[in-house]
Design a protein around this motif. Structure first.
Motif, PDB file in Angstrom:
ATOM      1  N   GLY A  61       3.477 -71.429  -9.839  1.00  0.00           N
ATOM      2  CA  GLY A  61       2.844 -70.256 -10.442  1.00  0.00           C
ATOM      3  C   GLY A  61       1.346 -70.444 -10.617  1.00  0.00           C
ATOM      4  N   ARG A  62       0.930 -71.632 -11.034  1.00  0.00           N
ATOM      5  CA  ARG A  62      -0.512 -71.893 -11.175  1.00  0.00           C
ATOM      6  C   ARG A  62      -1.205 -71.854  -9.823  1.00  0.00           C
ATOM      7  NH1 ARG A  62       1.646 -75.904 -14.681  1.00  0.00           N
ATOM      8  NH2 ARG A  62       1.351 -75.338 -16.892  1.00  0.00           N
ATOM      9  N   THR A  63      -0.549 -72.377  -8.796  1.00  0.00           N
ATOM     10  CA  THR A  63      -1.134 -72.330  -7.453  1.00  0.00           C
ATOM     11  C   THR A  63      -1.308 -70.890  -6.986  1.00  0.00           C
ATOM     12  OG1 THR A  63      -0.227 -74.484  -6.818  1.00  0.00           O
ATOM     13  CG2 THR A  63      -0.753 -72.960  -5.041  1.00  0.00           C
ATOM     14  N   ALA A 151     -11.466 -74.980 -11.349  1.00  0.00           N
ATOM     15  CA  ALA A 151     -10.790 -74.836 -10.058  1.00  0.00           C
ATOM     16  C   ALA A 151     -11.084 -73.481  -9.428  1.00  0.00           C
ATOM     17  CB  ALA A 151      -9.284 -75.021 -10.243  1.00  0.00           C
ATOM     18  N   VAL A 152     -10.991 -72.419 -10.228  1.00  0.00           N
ATOM     19  CA  VAL A 152     -11.231 -71.072  -9.696  1.00  0.00           C
ATOM     20  C   VAL A 152     -12.678 -70.917  -9.250  1.00  0.00           C
ATOM     21  CG1 VAL A 152     -11.348 -68.636 -10.325  1.00  0.00           C
ATOM     22  CG2 VAL A 152      -9.356 -69.985 -10.967  1.00  0.00           C
ATOM     23  N   ILE A 153     -13.619 -71.410 -10.064  1.00  0.00           N
ATOM     24  CA  ILE A 153     -15.038 -71.280  -9.705  1.00  0.00           C
ATOM     25  C   ILE A 153     -15.344 -72.073  -8.433  1.00  0.00           C
ATOM     26  CG2 ILE A 153     -17.386 -71.840 -10.435  1.00  0.00           C
ATOM     27  CD1 ILE A 153     -16.502 -71.243 -13.301  1.00  0.00           C
ATOM     28  N   GLY A 154     -14.826 -73.302  -8.346  1.00  0.00           N
ATOM     29  CA  GLY A 154     -15.079 -74.106  -7.156  1.00  0.00           C
ATOM     30  C   GLY A 154     -14.498 -73.480  -5.897  1.00  0.00           C
ATOM     31  N   VAL A 217      -4.783 -71.136   0.214  1.00  0.00           N
ATOM     32  CA  VAL A 217      -3.541 -71.596  -0.416  1.00  0.00           C
ATOM     33  C   VAL A 217      -3.404 -73.106  -0.260  1.00  0.00           C
ATOM     34  CG1 VAL A 217      -1.030 -71.490  -0.299  1.00  0.00           C
ATOM     35  CG2 VAL A 217      -2.365 -69.398  -0.122  1.00  0.00           C
ATOM     36  N   LYS A 218      -3.635 -73.585   0.949  1.00  0.00           N
ATOM     37  CA  LYS A 218      -3.533 -75.030   1.175  1.00  0.00           C
ATOM     38  C   LYS A 218      -4.681 -75.784   0.515  1.00  0.00           C
ATOM     39  CE  LYS A 218      -3.326 -74.297   5.598  1.00  0.00           C
ATOM     40  NZ  LYS A 218      -3.247 -74.532   7.054  1.00  0.00           N
ATOM     41  N   GLY A 219      -5.840 -75.127   0.390  1.00  0.00           N
ATOM     42  CA  GLY A 219      -6.978 -75.770  -0.255  1.00  0.00           C
ATOM     43  C   GLY A 219      -6.777 -75.994  -1.741  1.00  0.00           C
ATOM     44  N   THR A 220      -5.862 -75.230  -2.360  1.00  0.00           N
ATOM     45  CA  THR A 220      -5.607 -75.448  -3.794  1.00  0.00           C
ATOM     46  C   THR A 220      -5.027 -76.828  -4.067  1.00  0.00           C
ATOM     47  OG1 THR A 220      -3.433 -74.398  -3.560  1.00  0.00           O
ATOM     48  CG2 THR A 220      -5.259 -73.003  -4.263  1.00  0.00           C
ATOM     49  N   MET A 228      -5.202 -81.088 -12.770  1.00  0.00           N
ATOM     50  CA  MET A 228      -4.618 -79.817 -13.178  1.00  0.00           C
ATOM     51  C   MET A 228      -3.210 -79.721 -12.602  1.00  0.00           C
ATOM     52  SD  MET A 228      -5.855 -75.955 -12.404  1.00  0.00           S
ATOM     53  CE  MET A 228      -4.732 -74.603 -12.703  1.00  0.00           C
ATOM     54  N   PRO A 229      -2.207 -79.380 -13.414  1.00  0.00           N
ATOM     55  CA  PRO A 229      -0.817 -79.393 -12.927  1.00  0.00           C
ATOM     56  C   PRO A 229      -0.468 -78.198 -12.046  1.00  0.00           C
ATOM     57  CG  PRO A 229      -0.880 -78.716 -15.223  1.00  0.00           C
ATOM     58  CD  PRO A 229      -2.290 -79.091 -14.859  1.00  0.00           C
ATOM     59  N   GLU A 230      -1.141 -78.088 -10.903  1.00  0.00           N
ATOM     60  CA  GLU A 230      -0.697 -77.106  -9.909  1.00  0.00           C
ATOM     61  C   GLU A 230       0.423 -77.735  -9.085  1.00  0.00           C
ATOM     62  OE1 GLU A 230      -1.735 -77.872  -6.490  1.00  0.00           O
ATOM     63  OE2 GLU A 230      -2.398 -79.733  -7.392  1.00  0.00           O
ATOM     64  N   LEU A 231       0.815 -77.103  -7.988  1.00  0.00           N
ATOM     65  CA  LEU A 231       2.017 -77.518  -7.271  1.00  0.00           C
ATOM     66  C   LEU A 231       1.931 -78.966  -6.789  1.00  0.00           C
ATOM     67  CD1 LEU A 231       4.754 -76.886  -6.020  1.00  0.00           C
ATOM     68  CD2 LEU A 231       3.567 -75.901  -4.058  1.00  0.00           C
ATOM     69  N   PHE A 232       0.859 -79.303  -6.071  1.00  0.00           N
ATOM     70  CA  PHE A 232       0.780 -80.640  -5.488  1.00  0.00           C
ATOM     71  C   PHE A 232       0.634 -81.715  -6.556  1.00  0.00           C
ATOM     72  CE2 PHE A 232      -1.699 -84.133  -3.555  1.00  0.00           C
ATOM     73  CZ  PHE A 232      -0.752 -84.548  -2.630  1.00  0.00           C
ATOM     74  N   TYR A 233      -0.199 -81.463  -7.578  1.00  0.00           N
ATOM     75  CA  TYR A 233      -0.376 -82.471  -8.625  1.00  0.00           C
ATOM     76  C   TYR A 233       0.921 -82.682  -9.400  1.00  0.00           C
ATOM     77  CZ  TYR A 233      -2.351 -85.005 -12.582  1.00  0.00           C
ATOM     78  OH  TYR A 233      -2.623 -85.945 -13.537  1.00  0.00           O
ATOM     79  N   THR A 234       1.673 -81.602  -9.649  1.00  0.00           N
ATOM     80  CA  THR A 234       2.960 -81.725 -10.336  1.00  0.00           C
ATOM     81  C   THR A 234       3.915 -82.594  -9.533  1.00  0.00           C
ATOM     82  OG1 THR A 234       2.666 -79.535 -11.323  1.00  0.00           O
ATOM     83  CG2 THR A 234       4.892 -80.438 -11.296  1.00  0.00           C
ATOM     84  N   ILE A 235       3.986 -82.343  -8.234  1.00  0.00           N
ATOM     85  CA  ILE A 235       4.853 -83.154  -7.374  1.00  0.00           C
ATOM     86  C   ILE A 235       4.399 -84.608  -7.362  1.00  0.00           C
ATOM     87  CG2 ILE A 235       5.442 -83.540  -4.944  1.00  0.00           C
ATOM     88  CD1 ILE A 235       5.591 -80.481  -4.685  1.00  0.00           C
ATOM     89  N   GLN A 236       3.108 -84.814  -7.323  1.00  0.00           N
ATOM     90  CA  GLN A 236       2.563 -86.169  -7.312  1.00  0.00           C
ATOM     91  C   GLN A 236       2.930 -86.921  -8.592  1.00  0.00           C
ATOM     92  OE1 GLN A 236      -1.756 -86.481  -7.309  1.00  0.00           O
ATOM     93  NE2 GLN A 236      -1.658 -87.887  -5.578  1.00  0.00           N
TER      94      GLN A 236
END
Length: 308
Positions: A61-63, A151-154, A217-220, A228-236
């Motif tokens: 959802g965050r992603t 994250a959004v600004i970058g 999408v992939k750049g997130t 930040m706990p987006e999809l990839f960081y959460t999985i990591q």
């Protein structure tokens, strides 16, 4: 005595290399399926356990939220930059070119890390007029630039540079006669752009624009450097605890495939809608042109009769 027609045998064209290529492709695909489906080390049970896990869905959802907000902001800022590049003002052209040059040159990860450490450079952020005592507010940098905001600004800063060039290329793909014809009608500049130029430019903007959103999408996934706990960081974080690296990476890869596939379908539908509207416009223009030519022919016939 009439001769009977000679019957000729039709020999179908053979494509041996096409058949060979198809067989090789099928064998390679079958080998991949066999190696993935029957290798227990892929741990598909672990994959099924985590695929719809609430923690994974929160990261997803965050992603999606980051992608949506960054895409909308990049379209707005990129559109303004594209119009500045196309304007007759040397100052606006130079500023827009400088922005695009800068953020197309910097890697996204560098921009994110600089923004995340912005509080080291500036303790507070002020809103006011430079070189004057007028200030409307002071804000602590740490409170303004949180993880999500950074994250959004970058993402927006970097993506806007690419979006601006896509929009500018779309506007330049429109025939210059369209600009002259719309200007001859006496329409305001904003209405000429919105009603005449933009619908034609969208045919060139949409395909590349959707590709950029898919890349966004992939750049997130790069946002993991901000913790930040987006999809990839959460999985990591999960596979660092349970050491089930491959199945959890497959969970992330599958969700990215789902998102990009949905965007690809939306791109296809949007292109079909544009093509349908273009065909309708062409079909409506043909009777109109025939009526105009018939009216012109009638007038010419009347003039010739008067002269005679």
């Amino acid at each position: 005595m009439s001769e009977s027609p000679v019957s000729k045998k039709v020999v179908p064209v053979r494509y041996p290399w096409r058949i060979a290529g198809t067989l090789v492709s099928v064998l390679i695909f079958a080998g991949i399926i066999q190696s993935v489906a029957f290798n227990p080390r892929w741990e598909w049970g672990v994959f099924a356990k985590w695929f719809f896990n609430p923690v994974i869905l929160q990261g997803l959802g965050r992603t999606l939220l980051m992608t949506l907000v960054s895409a909308l902001l990049s379209v707005v800022i990129g559109g303004a930059l594209a119009l500045a590049r196309l304007s007759s003002s040397p100052l606006l052209k130079a500023l827009a070119w400088g922005y695009i040059w800068l953020f197309r040159s910097l890697p996204l990860i560098v921009v994110l890390i600089i923004l995340y450490n912005f509080s080291y450079l500036y303790d507070t952020l002020s809103l006011g007029i430079p070189f004057t005592p007028f200030n409307w507010g002071h804000f602590q940098t740490v409170n303004v630039l949180g993880q999500f905001q950074t994250a959004v600004i970058g993402l927006t800063l970097v993506q806007s540079a690419y979006t601006a060039e896509i929009i500018r290329g779309g506007f330049q793909s429109v025939d210059f006669g369209q600009y002259e014809a719309s200007a001859a009608l006496g329409l305001p500049a904003w209405r000429r752009t919105w009603r005449i130029i933009l619908p034609q430019a969208l045919r060139a903007i949409l395909p590349t624009g959707f590709n950029e959103i898919i890349g966004l999408v992939k750049g997130t996934s790069v946002v993991y450097v901000l913790a930040m706990p987006e999809l990839f960081y959460t999985i990591q974080m999960i596979y660092n605890r349970n050491q089930e690296v491959i199945p959890l990476l497959m969970v992330g890869a599958s969700w990215y495939l789902v998102i990009t596939s949905v965007l690809a379908v939306l791109q296809l539908l949007a292109e079909k809608m544009l093509a349908r509207s273009e065909r309708k416009a062409v079909s409506a223009a043909v009777p109109r042109r025939s009526r105009i030519w018939s009216r012109v022919a009638t007038q010419r016939r009347g003039l010739s009769e008067e002269v005679s």
